[in-house]
Structure formats: structure tokens, C-alpha cells
Scaffold this motif. Structure first.
Motif: not given
Length: 173
Positions: A24-34
């Protein structure tokens, strides 16, 4: 089973990881950008996250700015030009910004499997939301973990192809 995944063991592993607080901490920054980058490079044909769950790219005007905002999202296709969008924000305390944008501007466009589709969004409430929530949990159980971790009720939206009528399952195409 979600497109791209063939093994129940893989699905269970992904569900377990996606239910963690670290995710939950990492995914919102990583997944949408990818997803945005791959979607742009493939001219709307590929979303990386759609290998786990069906996905769309939502284009909607910002609630305050009025500027177009593009957000890759997982979705639950209902068929016949209808999708459920889940404002889980990966189990974080605040509603995701795209939900406020849809509340302010329900007419939007989704990119679904390489096609841009004009849609109208509606926030689900009451019994309709309860029924959709049960379907969403059967579709992707980690949403229950997200809901248990936060005080707000996760917003659910039904987006329907403009020109299609959900109630009678008729289309004006």
C-alpha cells in the motif's frame, strides 16, 4: 481468472502481497507511473497491471483544476459496456483523487483494450453498492483487507458506455 494469470498459486501469492501495508505504501507511486508509460508507448494497447486484473485508463476533468487527468485503474468488467471502479487507494486512508474528479465530472473516457470509450460514472450507494461490493470481493478478495484497514467507506462507481442503458441492459448502439 484475470487475464495473463494461469496459476491459482500465482493469483493467491499476488493477492497476499497486494494485501500488505508495504504494498500500500509503494504501489501507488510505482504501478500508475509504469502503467502510464507502457500505455503511452503501446498506443493504449497494454497496461502492465492488467496482467493481474483487468484495467482501464480513466480520463476525467479534475474536480478543482478542470484539467484532464489520466489515471490507470483496475476495474471489474460487467459486460455490455459497464465496469465497476473501486476507489480503494490501496487501502490508504484518503479517497483517491480520481473519485472526487468523477463526482464533480461524471462524463469521462476510458481506454479499454485499446479503445477509447465515452462513459458516464455513477457513485453506487445503498443496496446497489452492497451487491456490487460482494461481487468485487469475489472478484479480488484483497479489497476486504483494504476496507478493514481504513475508516472511510471505499467508493464504488459504475461506469457505463454513454448511450447504453444499464437498467434494461439495452444499448442504443
Amino acid at each position: 481468472m484475470a487475464p495473463g494469470i494461469r496459476s491459482r498459486a500465482v493469483v493467491r501469492s499476488v493477492q497476499k502481497v497486494s494485501s500488505t501495508r508495504a504494498f500500500a505504501r509503494i504501489a501507488p507511486h510505482l504501478i500508475p507511473a509504469m502503467d502510464r508509460a507502457v500505455h503511452r508507448l503501446t498506443r493504449g494497447k497494454v497496461l502492465l497491471s492488467a496482467q493481474l486484473l483487468p484495467g482501464i485508463v480513466l480520463t476525467v476533468r479534475g474536480a478543482r483544476s478542470g484539467l484532464e487527468r489520466r489515471t490507470p485503474l483496475a476495474c471489474m468488467p460487467e459486460g455490455e459496456g459497464s465496469w465497476i471502479l473501486v476507489g480503494s487507494n490501496f487501502g490508504r486512508p484518503d479517497h483517491p483523487a480520481w473519485t472526487a474528479n468523477l463526482l464533480a465530472h461524471p462524463d469521462a473516457v476510458i481506454s479499454w483494450q485499446g479503445e477509447d470509450i465515452p462513459v458516464r460514472a455513477r457513485l453506487l450507494e445503498g443496496e446497489e453498492r452492497d451487491a456490487a461490493w460482494k461481487a468485487v470481493l469475489a472478484f479480488w478478495p484483497p479489497y476486504a483487507t483494504y476496507q478493514a484497514r481504513i475508516d472511510r467507506e471505499i467508493r464504488l462507481f459504475r461506469v457505463v458506455r454513454r448511450g447504453a442503458q444499464r437498467s434494461g441492459r439495452q444499448s442504443t448502439k
